[in-house]
Each structure stands twice: as C-alpha cells, then as structure tokens.
Design an enzyme around this catalytic site. Structure first.
Site, PDB file in Angstrom:
ATOM      1  N   GLY A   1       0.817  -1.205   0.000  1.00  0.00           N
ATOM      2  CA  GLY A   1       0.000   0.000   0.000  1.00  0.00           C
ATOM      3  C   GLY A   1       0.850   1.255   0.000  1.00  0.00           C
ATOM      4  O   GLY A   1       1.902   1.298   0.620  1.00  0.00           O
TER       5      GLY A   1
ATOM      6  N   THR B   1       5.300   1.997   6.080  1.00  0.00           N
ATOM      7  CA  THR B   1       3.951   1.496   6.320  1.00  0.00           C
ATOM      8  C   THR B   1       3.185   2.472   7.192  1.00  0.00           C
ATOM      9  O   THR B   1       3.691   2.928   8.214  1.00  0.00           O
ATOM     10  CB  THR B   1       3.912   0.107   6.997  1.00  0.00           C
ATOM     11  OG1 THR B   1       2.595  -0.126   7.502  1.00  0.00           O
ATOM     12  CG2 THR B   1       4.879   0.030   8.176  1.00  0.00           C
ATOM     13  N   ILE B   2       1.986   2.789   6.776  1.00  0.00           N
ATOM     14  CA  ILE B   2       1.154   3.640   7.625  1.00  0.00           C
ATOM     15  C   ILE B   2       0.687   2.876   8.867  1.00  0.00           C
ATOM     16  O   ILE B   2       0.267   3.470   9.839  1.00  0.00           O
ATOM     17  CB  ILE B   2      -0.085   4.197   6.865  1.00  0.00           C
ATOM     18  CG1 ILE B   2      -1.030   3.087   6.426  1.00  0.00           C
ATOM     19  CG2 ILE B   2       0.325   5.061   5.700  1.00  0.00           C
ATOM     20  CD1 ILE B   2      -2.412   3.594   6.032  1.00  0.00           C
ATOM     21  N   ASP B   3       0.784   1.526   8.825  1.00  0.00           N
ATOM     22  CA  ASP B   3       0.359   0.722   9.976  1.00  0.00           C
ATOM     23  C   ASP B   3       1.355   0.794  11.133  1.00  0.00           C
ATOM     24  O   ASP B   3       1.019   0.428  12.263  1.00  0.00           O
ATOM     25  CB  ASP B   3       0.175  -0.743   9.562  1.00  0.00           C
ATOM     26  CG  ASP B   3      -1.003  -0.929   8.637  1.00  0.00           C
ATOM     27  OD1 ASP B   3      -1.932  -0.103   8.702  1.00  0.00           O
ATOM     28  OD2 ASP B   3      -0.998  -1.893   7.853  1.00  0.00           O
TER      29      ASP B   3
ATOM     30  N   GLY C   1      -5.910  -0.399   9.850  1.00  0.00           N
ATOM     31  CA  GLY C   1      -5.071  -1.092  10.825  1.00  0.00           C
ATOM     32  C   GLY C   1      -5.592  -2.502  11.032  1.00  0.00           C
ATOM     33  O   GLY C   1      -6.570  -2.701  11.733  1.00  0.00           O
TER      34      GLY C   1
ATOM     35  N   ARG D   1      -4.236   7.357   3.491  1.00  0.00           N
ATOM     36  CA  ARG D   1      -2.887   6.955   3.071  1.00  0.00           C
ATOM     37  C   ARG D   1      -2.413   7.687   1.825  1.00  0.00           C
ATOM     38  O   ARG D   1      -1.260   7.533   1.432  1.00  0.00           O
ATOM     39  CB  ARG D   1      -2.823   5.446   2.854  1.00  0.00           C
ATOM     40  CG  ARG D   1      -3.483   4.954   1.597  1.00  0.00           C
ATOM     41  CD  ARG D   1      -3.371   3.437   1.507  1.00  0.00           C
ATOM     42  NE  ARG D   1      -3.773   2.980   0.189  1.00  0.00           N
ATOM     43  CZ  ARG D   1      -3.972   1.704  -0.133  1.00  0.00           C
ATOM     44  NH1 ARG D   1      -3.805   0.758   0.783  1.00  0.00           N
ATOM     45  NH2 ARG D   1      -4.318   1.361  -1.342  1.00  0.00           N
TER      46      ARG D   1
END
Lengths: 407, 407
Positions: free
Chosen positions: B15, B138-140, B183, B300
């Site tokens: 992503g 990663t945005i997570d 998430g 994102r």
C-alpha cells in the site's frame, strides 16, 4: 444610517462548514464598532438557543480569541437541525423582544434563510423594529442569487485534494474506485472532484450528479468502457443520486428511510451507497478489485484544509451583513456575485424571498452531454474557489529500459 | 567501500503512503553519486515489474522532477500486491542477473522485507554478488526493530486532523460518531486519533484497537456511559477489531470474506464495519443520531497533509540504505531508532530476519487498562511524529447571558 439602539444577535444553523466561524466573527467585530449596538450576543445551538435564551456575550470576548475561532472549522456557537415553523418563530421573536435584540444575523443555508424571513415578518406585524439579515453558508453551494456560497470553496478543496490522492493510489494499485461525496440535490461538491485532474488519464473519469437521473445499466456500460481503456476507473458520486422516478439510490438499497427533523432522508453517516455501487460493479462486470469510500463528515469539518479565498469571503459576508443593517437600515440576504469569472466578487443584499427555501442546482452548461462528467465551464467556475497553494501531483518521466529476457 | 560495479534497482511494494516517494528519491539521488553505479533503475509495479522486466532509468530523470515526485503521495513507481514465493523470487533474480543489477532496494512493509530476504539468499546460493536492502514504509507502523515507520507520521497526522474536525462537528450537532481507521493487526494509526484532543471533553472518548478483543456488550456500556456524561460520543475504531475468538468483526457482519492475494481479509474499501457498529448503537441504546465514517483510502494518499518530520525521515532511510550498501558493503533492513523520546532519531541496519514477515503491535503501556483508550505514554510517543504546524481548534470563551424569560 440606522438609529435603532439595541442588541445584536448572531447564530449559526444547519451543517457546519470549515469557514462558518469567519462569518460570526465578521459580524461580531464589525458590530462592536457601532455605538447603537449595546451588546453583541451569540445564540448557542442556533434557533434552539434563542428559544432557550441560551446566549453568550460576544462583546466580552477578546479580539484575539475571536480571530482564533474564526480559523477553527465548524460552528463555534454550535448548531441545530430544528426547522422553525410560525409558532417556533413567534417564541424566538418573544425572546428577542425581551432582550431588546434589534439586529438579528443568521448564518445558514436555505432553511435558515426561511427562518429569518418568518421572524422578520412577525416583527413587522408586531410593529417591533428589527433588522434581520441572512448570511449565506453551505458546502452544497445551492443557494439562489449566489454565484457561490461561503463554505463551498473549502469543502471543494478537500474533495479535489482527496481525489488527487485517490488518482495516485488507484494508479499504484489498479482497480475501480468509487468516492461518495455529500450533495443531496445539488452536485457542485461532487463535481469539484474534477479539479483533481492533471494528467490526461487522471480521474475522476466518471462523475454522477443528482441533477441527472442515475441509470444502473448506463453506469455499468460507462465503467466497463473506461476500465477497458485505462485498466482502472475512478468515480465520483453524489450521495443524492436518484433514479428516473426520483427515488434516491440509497433508499432503493436500504429498503428503508431514515429522516431528519427537516423531513430529509439521511444520506450521510453511512457507507451503504458506496458499498451498493461497488457490489453492482463487482457483480455486473466481474471486476475483482472494487473499492468505495464515503467521504462523510470529513469533507465539511476537516482541520487544516481551507481555501484562503473562501475564508476571506466568509469573513466579508458577515462584515457586510452588519454594514447593510447599520448603514443602509435594510433587511435581506447577503449574496455573492462574481462580475469577473477569474476573478472578483461583489456583495449585494437581495430580497430574502429570493433565497428562502429555494435550491439552486448545477446549471446545464456545467454538466456534459452524457450526464457523467463536467464541462470546461465548470472547471473555470470552480478553480478560483479552491484558493491558493493547491497541492499538485508529479509523475516520473524517466525513459523505459529495453528488455533483455522478454524481447 | 563496496567495489561491486553494476546497476541499482529500486522498487516499491504494498500500500502507498504519503511519503513513500521520498525514499525512492533518496535512493536515486544518493546512488547517482557513486561511480560503481552504472545506472539506477526503477521497477514499475514493484516485484511484478521485475518479473516483467518493466524498468525505467532513473539516471535519466531530472533532479528537479525527482524532487517534485518526492513531494507527491503514493508510489510513483506504482505498486503491486504480489507476494513472491521461492519460485517467483528466482524469476526476479534471473532478471536482475540479466540486467547486471548489483544493488537492490525495496521500499515496503513486512511482506516486502521477506521478499528482499529470499532474493538475497538465492543470490548467495548462486554465488552472485548482490547487495539487497529493505527500506521500511507502512502507515500501519507495524515493523519490528523500528521505533516508528516512514509513512506513519503523515497518516497519523491525517487521522488526528480528521478527528479534530469531527470533534467540532459532533459538538455542533450532537450524537454518536464512529470513525473507522485502517489497521489490520496493529492499532497505532487508530490510536493517533487521540492526538486530536485539546479540551477536556474532546474526543475520541473511546478507542478500540486490534490488540484488544472487541466485546459488543462492553462497547455498548462504554458508549452509554460517555453519552450520559457528555451528550455525545466520538469513537475511533480499527478496521481490524476482532472478537475474543479472533474473528474480525467485519467477517461477522458480512457473513463472508473477501481476500487479497496475500490471503488477507479485505477490510478497506467498504463502509460495512462502521455501519454495523452504528446500527448496534442505534438498536442497543436507542440513540437516534448515530453516524459512521470509514476513512478508507484518504488516510494513506490524501494530497496536502504530510508530516514534515515524516517526509524528511522517509528521504533519509532511502539515502541511508544506499550508504549502508556502498560504504559498509552489507545487507539488511534500515531501521529507525529513537534515542531521545522528544526527539532524535538514529538509523541502523538490522538483520532482515528480524523484520521479515513479522508484525509489531501496540505495546501494553500505550493502551489503557480498560482497553478502550490510550495512555499518556502513547501521546508522548506519537506527538513528535505528526510534524510541525498542526492545526489547533479554538473555542469561544464568551460569558453566558442571564436569562430574562426563563428565570
């Protein structure tokens, strides 16, 4: 010049916008300059606050904090969905009399302007001198007499920035993307997604507006064509799209309606329409990667995305409302005119009956012939409203490398 | 210093993030300085582009355009969800050999780091000299060894700004608001909603994370309590929340699963979870105004909301990856360490096996005892990552006016 001595009352109604506090602060700062004004009150929770006598004294608020609040999204005086009828307005009017309110400014959409109209008529009938002025705001951009409405530019900027990112995301991982944008009867906000286009294959490739009947077969044919052309499709859809019989698509899906106190069907605060349309594409065209997002409340109150031009104009309509009431001693609705497309504005006071309870729609020359997109005329109309410093996307232009193994 | 002469290959996987191009540009600009590097290639669509020999020559890209692209969200080299197995990696490796690729940099999450690990092992087994380095994104925020991951700070900023606006919106027109945040297994991004709090009654009042089992009865009791206290509730929920048995709440609702090519259940691109939870509150507590938004892809790739600190660090991890490969002649994964909480960072190269295929979760000291919120330790951890110039809300502080009629 008005000789009317008494208090000013300002209130906010309906859905918030990112710049609605600019108008309240415009009223407060301007009204505090006039000696006829004994105090500037704010009603808490709109007309409901008037009924409840729930006022705060903005004359005792610091200028600095007013400026800070003006840069904060959403109604700082809080809002209401109450839609006053004659009897409700009579109670409001009684409270205004008791507090010696002589100037009433109501920031809101077409429902709010109708409230101003009724209260003003009741004051006239009671021979009570009252200046009552409606100050426009709505992200829907659907007020008559206005070239555009305060709040729209900032919300349009959010939608354009969102679709700008979606273009990049959908290009990186290809599929069909459906973004559902607010707009019950007017498609202006959904149409502003078109301003996200920079490169020829950028989306949104398809835009569906409440002004045109939505046909599922036509929709599928549109999506199929673009998908075969680009291998991806980015779509903007108004929450208010309806079929040829006028039935909202969301009502068709849910099989039930939820209505607010204005009798309006609830369209926001649910992802149902986007999910329905995504399933329609999945089932109808057999495309696997189909995603939908519903922009929901983000588009009207997101912090940090504001059109500077919209903010300035929202301030000015508040300030002008006070000037019309004080210097010209008149009632009505402040309207934004645009003498030059790109770009100047002029503020006029128009008869409130021209605005109250009426809805402006996208004019035909803003919508393409196929009814699935917008025209260059809309681009020219919308671009200046987004304000300065719009972020811009950039693509790599590096040349391809010759293949060695797969020649 | 590495004496290995050959080409550099850089690619992006998984992503997108708002700053992922910073890392590619960091690689490209730094690699172009070394005489051992004959060319800098970019693979189009990640590992899929390597298989397909779909390369662009970043040595023939202007520095200005690289800088412009670095400030554009989402993968400029485009991405893929392909998850390479041993055989896939072998095909990648063959292409690399054919093009004399000697340095491989892959910007991605834990799946991508596992790809780097396999390719590197295959190169060793074939006695082919290859430097292979994983660059985190990663945005997570769920990569092991990293204090935080590039991309997270900007996505967290979006979520915090969104909830900042939601606080104002929900205060103006009161009700229950549920915002669903990305998430799957890690709650960091959802937790960052807490940074929207400024005033004591600001939300989110409740935060539900994948790290704690979701219990519907407990959820309803929480909502009921806050609603009675404040007359409104703002809630942040991770898309990945699961019940005590580990079943995702969205699977419970849909009665079916959609999986991507990594075997992951599709959580994004649908408003279903938010709608389920909203209905649960409506039916369970009889509260009328309940709204949900699913932040979806906006968080994102939204244009114009970036943490400046995140952008700088994303640039640096790309630059450092090249420096580790060139000056130290080593393989591994670049990791961000934070020696001082507020605030300094240090970049280290860690063994790729420490990162590959592993998931980091929110540590216990970041989650409150009730499992429905975050701690001050999380605030201290997250605040610096949002970057400078966060927009701030302001409230009117004007005193109330004494009632006349309703005394």
């Amino acid at each position: 010049m008005s000789r009317l001595v008494g208090k000013v009352l300002v209130a906010q109604g309906g859905g918030p916008t990112p710049v609605i506090n600019q108008s309240v602060v415009g009223v407060a700062l301007e009204a505090r300059k006039f000696t006829q004004v004994t105090s500037v009150y704010g009603a808490v929770h709109g007309v409901r606050g008037i009924i409840d006598e729930n006022f705060v004294d903005l004359t005792r608020e610091t200028t600095h904090n007013l400026e800070q609040v003006s840069n904060t999204p959403s109604s700082g005086l809080l809002s209401t969905r109450d839609k006053p009828d004659e009897e409700y307005c009579e109670r409001m009017f009684k409270v205004m009399q008791a507090h010696d309110i002589r100037y009433f400014f109501y920031v809101g959409g077409n429902d709010s302007s109708d409230t101003v109209r009724i209260v003003n008529e009741q004051a006239k009938a009671a021979n009570y001198e009252l200046r009552a002025i409606h100050i426009p705001k709505t992200i829907d951009n659907d007020l008559e007499e206005n070239d555009h409405c305060p709040g729209f530019g900032s919300a349009a900027r959010f939608v354009a920035q969102a679709f700008g990112g979606i273009n990049l995301d959908n290009r990186a991982l290809r599929g069909v993307y459906i973004g559902v944008v607010m707009g019950r009867h007017a498609g202006f906000l959904t149409a502003s997604s078109a301003l996200a286009r920079k490169y020829v294959d950028d989306g949104p490739h398809l835009i569906y507006l409440p002004e045109r009947a939505f046909d599922t077969d036509k929709f599928l044919a549109d999506v199929d064509r673009i998908y075969k052309q680009h291998g991806l499709v980015t779509i903007a859809v108004s929450e208010g799209i309806s079929d040829a019989s006028g039935t909202p698509m969301i009502t068709k899906l849910l099989g039930k309606e939820e209505r607010d106190s204005h009798g309006n069907i609830q369209l926001s605060g649910t992802g149902a329409l986007g999910d329905l349309l995504a399933n329609t594409v999945r089932d109808g065209l057999g495309i696997k990667r189909v995603r939908s997002d519903t922009f929901g409340y983000l588009q009207r109150s997101f912090m940090g995305v504001v059109s500077d031009r919209d903010a300035r104009e929202a301030r000015e309509v508040g300030e002008k409302a006070v000037q019309f009431a004080m210097w010209d001693d008149v009632d009505g609705s402040v309207a934004i005119k645009r003498p030059v497309l790109d770009y100047s504005v002029d503020y006029q006071l128009v008869p409130i009956g021209n605005v109250a309870g009426k809805t402006r729609h996208m004019p035909d020359n803003f919508i393409n012939a196929e009814g699935n997109g917008v025209t260059q005329e809309f681009h020219a109309y919308c671009r200046p409203l987004l304000g300065s410093g719009m972020p811009e996307s950039h693509r790599l232009r590096a040349p391809s490398v010759a293949k060695i193994l797969h020649v």
